[in-house]
Design a protein around this motif. Structure first.
Motif: not given
Ligand SMILES: C[S@@+](CC[C@H](N)C(=O)[O-])C[C@H]1O[C@@H](n2cnc3c(N)ncnc32)[C@H](O)[C@@H]1O
Length: 284
Positions: A185-187, A205-214
């Motif tokens: 996930p990296y959005v 959970s498949a799309l949104v990355g932790q913190d700033d996306g990274l």
């Protein structure tokens, strides 16, 4: 919105195309009738039964409300094969085929390959089938996604070992891989694209990355040296605007041959590098 007063297949398509694109309507009618495109077109004057009509109407109405075609059909093509997909998994994207191609260029017979965040299993299964002698392991946090991935591996005859847990967590040490691939996930949280199109229906959970996306990419990069054999490669997908940040992360973690590759649309899509230093001894 329901179709009134039609009985023949061609009338059903005429009704549906006033609401959704014709090619999607055809796919739904093929699914409901269990027919190929050619067979459907050859006899489009034939009537639908009541249950076929209801099933078709339901698909059209749900599609008109925005549900992804892949979830409604229950399948999606990826790297030349058909994968079962459910709302528990990300719908495999054509741009992710770049990750598979780059991995195949670096995999030998007998390569040990780790796919982190396998979802439908599309990447792991593609690699296992293209390199039948490779030893492919796939990880996902979601038990429901792993069930879909397992069913795809079984249906397509791919030899993949599946592990449930967070990133490197379920991979026993001292496993050393020749190749680690990931489409994590990296959005960024709150990205307006999350409220558009298919993304509205896919697991966050498949799309949104932790913190700033990274955040997940940072974790994967930092843990990779401890899991890669010397000279092994880490390759991962990321957002079109994350190439520079990903190369910086890889370089800071000691990777060599660090690069970003564009997808067919010319957007930065996959970054990676070779494990250029002796493996660390710390646990991650
Ligand atoms: C972008 S999807 C990729 C799915 C598939 N590899 C593909 O390319 O179509 C990311 C996947 O990572 C999984 N995931 C998210 N957080 C995870 C974590 N901490 N550990 C393992 N997998 C995780 C999600 O469940 C999801 O299946």
């Amino acid at each position: 919105m329901r179709g009134e007063g039609w009985k023949a297949r061609r009338d059903a398509l005429a009704w549906a195309r006033s609401i959704i694109p014709l090619f999607e309507a055809r796919l739904f009618l093929e699914k409901v009738l269990g027919l190929s495109r050619v067979a459907l077109m050859a006899h489009d004057e034939l009537p639908l039964s009541e249950s076929e009509r209801e099933a078709f109407e339901t698909l059209v109405v749900r599609r008109a409300a925005g549900e992804p075609v892949a979830y409604l059909l229950g399948q999606r093509e990826f790297y030349g094969r058909t994968y079962r997909v459910t709302p528990d998994v990300l719908i495999p994207r054509p741009e992710t085929e770049l990750l598979v191609e780059l991995a195949l260029e670096r995999a030998d017979a007998g390569s040990r390959v780790l796919d982190l965040g396998t979802g439908s299993g599309a990447v792991a299964v593609s690699l296992a089938l293209e390199k039948p002698d490779a030893e492919v392991t796939a990880v996902d946090l979601s038990p429901a996604a792993l069930a879909v991935a397992r069913s795809n591996a079984q249906a397509l005859g791919a030899r993949v070992g599946f592990l449930q847990g967070s990133w490197y967590g379920p991979v026993p040490l001292p496993a050393r891989f020749d190749l680690i691939v990931s489409n994590p996930p990296y959005v960024a949280p709150g990205d307006p694209h999350l409220a558009e199109g298919d993304l509205r229906f896919e697991p966050s959970s498949a799309l949104v990355g932790q913190d700033d996306g990274l955040g997940d990419i940072r974790f994967i990069v930092h843990g990779a040296a401890n899991r890669l054999a010397p000279g092994g490669w880490l390759l991962f997908e990321h957002g079109y605007d994350q190439g520079r940040a990903c190369r910086d992360l890889l370089t800071a973690a000691g990777f060599t041959e660090v690069q970003t590759w564009p997808d067919l649309a010319g957007m930065d899509r996959v970054s990676g590098g070779a494990c250029g230093q002796p493996p660390l001894t710390r646990k991650s």
